[in-house]
Design an enzyme around this catalytic site. Structure first.
Site, PDB file in Angstrom:
ATOM      1  N   PHE A  13     -59.356   7.423-116.344  1.00 45.37           N
ATOM      2  CA  PHE A  13     -59.294   6.696-115.077  1.00 45.37           C
ATOM      3  C   PHE A  13     -60.581   5.913-114.864  1.00 45.37           C
ATOM      4  O   PHE A  13     -61.224   5.977-113.830  1.00 45.37           O
ATOM      5  CB  PHE A  13     -59.041   7.669-113.910  1.00 45.37           C
ATOM      6  CG  PHE A  13     -58.471   7.003-112.688  1.00 45.37           C
ATOM      7  CD1 PHE A  13     -57.184   6.502-112.690  1.00 45.37           C
ATOM      8  CD2 PHE A  13     -59.224   6.874-111.528  1.00 45.37           C
ATOM      9  CE1 PHE A  13     -56.643   5.891-111.569  1.00 45.37           C
ATOM     10  CE2 PHE A  13     -58.699   6.269-110.388  1.00 45.37           C
ATOM     11  CZ  PHE A  13     -57.405   5.784-110.420  1.00 45.37           C
ATOM     12  N   VAL A  16     -60.024   0.366-116.545  1.00 50.43           N
ATOM     13  CA  VAL A  16     -58.651  -0.041-116.851  1.00 50.43           C
ATOM     14  C   VAL A  16     -57.642   0.897-116.197  1.00 50.43           C
ATOM     15  O   VAL A  16     -56.608   0.457-115.674  1.00 50.43           O
ATOM     16  CB  VAL A  16     -58.420  -0.094-118.378  1.00 50.43           C
ATOM     17  CG1 VAL A  16     -56.986  -0.527-118.693  1.00 50.43           C
ATOM     18  CG2 VAL A  16     -59.405  -1.051-119.033  1.00 50.43           C
ATOM     19  N   LYS A  98     -58.172   0.414-129.544  1.00 48.52           N
ATOM     20  CA  LYS A  98     -58.053  -0.323-130.809  1.00 48.52           C
ATOM     21  C   LYS A  98     -58.648   0.434-131.994  1.00 48.52           C
ATOM     22  O   LYS A  98     -58.125   0.385-133.094  1.00 48.52           O
ATOM     23  CB  LYS A  98     -58.638  -1.728-130.696  1.00 48.52           C
ATOM     24  CG  LYS A  98     -60.143  -1.877-130.639  1.00 48.52           C
ATOM     25  CD  LYS A  98     -60.798  -1.469-129.349  1.00 48.52           C
ATOM     26  CE  LYS A  98     -60.431  -2.372-128.200  1.00 48.52           C
ATOM     27  NZ  LYS A  98     -61.191  -2.066-126.963  1.00 48.52           N
ATOM     28  N   GLU A 122     -50.342  -3.537-126.840  1.00 48.23           N
ATOM     29  CA  GLU A 122     -50.743  -4.939-126.638  1.00 48.23           C
ATOM     30  C   GLU A 122     -52.168  -5.046-126.116  1.00 48.23           C
ATOM     31  O   GLU A 122     -52.935  -5.925-126.522  1.00 48.23           O
ATOM     32  CB  GLU A 122     -49.786  -5.628-125.668  1.00 48.23           C
ATOM     33  CG  GLU A 122     -49.972  -7.126-125.558  1.00 48.23           C
ATOM     34  CD  GLU A 122     -49.575  -7.872-126.824  1.00 48.23           C
ATOM     35  OE1 GLU A 122     -50.462  -8.450-127.479  1.00 48.23           O
ATOM     36  OE2 GLU A 122     -48.368  -7.892-127.162  1.00 48.23           O
ATOM     37  N   GLY A 180     -68.874  -4.375-116.807  1.00 49.07           N
ATOM     38  CA  GLY A 180     -67.815  -3.577-117.411  1.00 49.07           C
ATOM     39  C   GLY A 180     -67.114  -4.254-118.568  1.00 49.07           C
ATOM     40  O   GLY A 180     -66.053  -3.814-119.006  1.00 49.07           O
ATOM     41  N   GLU A 183     -68.524  -2.351-124.279  1.00 42.96           N
ATOM     42  CA  GLU A 183     -68.184  -0.952-124.520  1.00 42.96           C
ATOM     43  C   GLU A 183     -69.369  -0.065-124.132  1.00 42.96           C
ATOM     44  O   GLU A 183     -70.513  -0.518-124.033  1.00 42.96           O
ATOM     45  CB  GLU A 183     -67.852  -0.739-126.004  1.00 42.96           C
ATOM     46  CG  GLU A 183     -66.643  -1.505-126.499  1.00 42.96           C
ATOM     47  CD  GLU A 183     -65.333  -0.803-126.186  1.00 42.96           C
ATOM     48  OE1 GLU A 183     -65.355   0.273-125.575  1.00 42.96           O
ATOM     49  OE2 GLU A 183     -64.288  -1.359-126.564  1.00 42.96           O
ATOM     50  N   ASP A 194     -65.534  -3.871-133.008  1.00 44.10           N
ATOM     51  CA  ASP A 194     -64.384  -3.987-132.114  1.00 44.10           C
ATOM     52  C   ASP A 194     -63.440  -5.088-132.603  1.00 44.10           C
ATOM     53  O   ASP A 194     -62.224  -4.895-132.687  1.00 44.10           O
ATOM     54  CB  ASP A 194     -64.866  -4.286-130.689  1.00 44.10           C
ATOM     55  CG  ASP A 194     -63.729  -4.517-129.707  1.00 44.10           C
ATOM     56  OD1 ASP A 194     -63.221  -3.544-129.143  1.00 44.10           O
ATOM     57  OD2 ASP A 194     -63.348  -5.695-129.512  1.00 44.10           O
ATOM     58  N   LYS A 198     -59.494  -4.802-134.104  1.00 43.20           N
ATOM     59  CA  LYS A 198     -58.401  -5.646-133.604  1.00 43.20           C
ATOM     60  C   LYS A 198     -57.766  -6.451-134.742  1.00 43.20           C
ATOM     61  O   LYS A 198     -56.540  -6.577-134.803  1.00 43.20           O
ATOM     62  CB  LYS A 198     -58.931  -6.581-132.506  1.00 43.20           C
ATOM     63  CG  LYS A 198     -59.321  -5.832-131.238  1.00 43.20           C
ATOM     64  CD  LYS A 198     -60.051  -6.721-130.250  1.00 43.20           C
ATOM     65  CE  LYS A 198     -60.372  -5.958-128.980  1.00 43.20           C
ATOM     66  NZ  LYS A 198     -61.169  -6.748-128.025  1.00 43.20           N
ATOM     67  N   GLY A 296     -62.120  -6.927-119.044  1.00 46.00           N
ATOM     68  CA  GLY A 296     -62.027  -6.690-117.607  1.00 46.00           C
ATOM     69  C   GLY A 296     -60.873  -5.759-117.267  1.00 46.00           C
ATOM     70  O   GLY A 296     -59.902  -5.642-118.017  1.00 46.00           O
TER      71      GLY A 296
END
Length: 379
Positions: A13, A16, A98, A122, A180, A183, A194, A198, A296
């Site tokens: 929590f 995101v 990811k 996604e 934010g 990472e 990262d 991906k 974001g």
């Protein structure tokens, strides 16, 4: 086709997770609600009441009324435990992790097949931009030749700030963390890892090739210095961290992540701030350009929401390109254009690695070489 009701068990929590909670409140037609939220920190202040939370993952995994697990935590190892356990219990899963998906892609593929449940992700690639489903569905029958793009919003934000506002690298990184975008461990972003995770996922959906992240070469932006920034500004270029994969004439695939000089006529030139941009090239349709917010809480939550909505109609990835079992392999034979900064004494030795030298410069201490070099030699 009517929507089915989704009871969600949410893990995590943070930005995101909170964003997802907020957007679900605004989309009642979706017939999806969060029944329980599992978090780790018992002391942390939350934006909603304590009655919404549990600290035991089994409160979600063993709850038969929960038919969807949404995993939004930072820890890739813990995420894999949660996701694999949920799939084994016959629960559909949505994830934004990811690193976890890239490192365990083959295992997750088998679990989906064995337990006949979908895993959608996604949000793991380009936040709000729906690239995976387009690669999976739209480009199924067209011959995809290449995919390249800016897939990391944090590094793009940092590079934009250094170019447009003349901020130092450290100042721009701190801003990205405060907002934010970056990472919790910034090297995952700034080191190009990262973007590599991906690209590993995109490779599977673009070309049907299941790679391990370690097989893909990556250089990040953390070693970009004043020389590169000054060179780019003098030449009216921008620097972007670009993930790219190309189908070679022999059927092999070249895939890598490197900072790249971008010219004003390149579509990626104006993809700034936290935006992502991806260019696909096909044999028949030429190029398509996708752009959208790549970092974001709400942009990422929107992609998670899209996957949840798709699950309400029993959507799943078919992985048709993977199951065709075409013989694809990764190759590092491709040529790339680079600017290589070096100590003055190393200039002549380094030139031997280049297929073609375009420009060479050195002062009393440092120098640079621009030209083309094979990916193997660069590695």
């Amino acid at each position: 086709m009517s929507r089915k009701t989704l009871n969600i068990g949410l893990f995590g929590f943070g930005c995101v997770g909170l964003g997802l909670y907020e957007v679900l409140q605004k989309t009642p037609a979706l017939k999806a609600s969060i029944k329980n939220i599992c978090v780790k920190d018992r002391e942390k202040e939350r934006a909603i009441g304590k009655e919404n939370f549990t600290f035991d993952k089994n409160d979600i995994l063993d709850d038969e009324s929960i038919n969807v697990v949404v995993e939004l935590i930072d820890d890739a190892d813990a995420a894999f435990e949660i996701v694999s356990a949920a799939l084994r219990k016959g629960k559909a899963v949505v994830s934004a992790n990811k690193k976890m998906i890239a490192e365990h892609f083959a295992e997750l593929l088998e679990l989906q097949k064995e337990y006949n449940v979908p895993l959608l992700y996604e949000a793991a690639c380009c936040a709000s931009m729906p690239i995976i489903r387009n690669l999976e569905e739209y480009y199924d029958n067209d011959l995809l030749e290449s995919i390249e793009g800016i897939v990391n919003g944090s590094t793009n934000y940092i590079l934009t700030k250094t170019f447009e506002e003349d901020l130092s690298y450290d100042e721009a990184l701190l801003q990205a963390q405060e907002k934010g975008f970056a990472e919790s461990n910034p090297i995952l972003d700034t080191g190009g890892f990262d973007a590599k995770y991906k690209l590993t996922i995109l490779l599977a959906h673009a070309f049907g090739h299941v790679a391990k992240p370690k097989d893909i070469f990556n250089i990040g932006i953390d070693n970009i210095g004043e020389l590169e920034l000054k060179y780019a500004k003098e030449k009216k270029l921008k620097i972007k961290l670009v993930a790219q994969a190309y189908k070679q004439n022999d059927g092999s695939i070249s895939a890598y992540v490197i900072p790249k000089f971008i010219t004003p006529d390149d579509r990626l030139y104006n993809v700034d701030d936290v935006f992502n941009g991806v260019i696909t090239k096909t044999s028949f349709a030429d190029t398509h350009f996708f752009v959208g917010r790549g970092a974001g809480s709400l942009p990422t939550a929107s992609a998670v929401l899209s996957d949840i909505s798709a699950l309400s109609y029993d959507y799943r990835y078919e992985y048709k390109k993977i199951y065709r079992e075409e013989d694809t392999n990764l190759s590092n034979e491709t040529l790339v254009k680079v600017l290589l900064r070096h100590k003055k004494a190393d200039s002549e030795a380094l030139k031997d690695y280049f297929e073609n030298v375009e420009e060479s410069y050195s002062n009393n201490d440092l120098g640079y070489i621009t030209g083309t070099i094979s990916l193997n030699s660069l590695i």
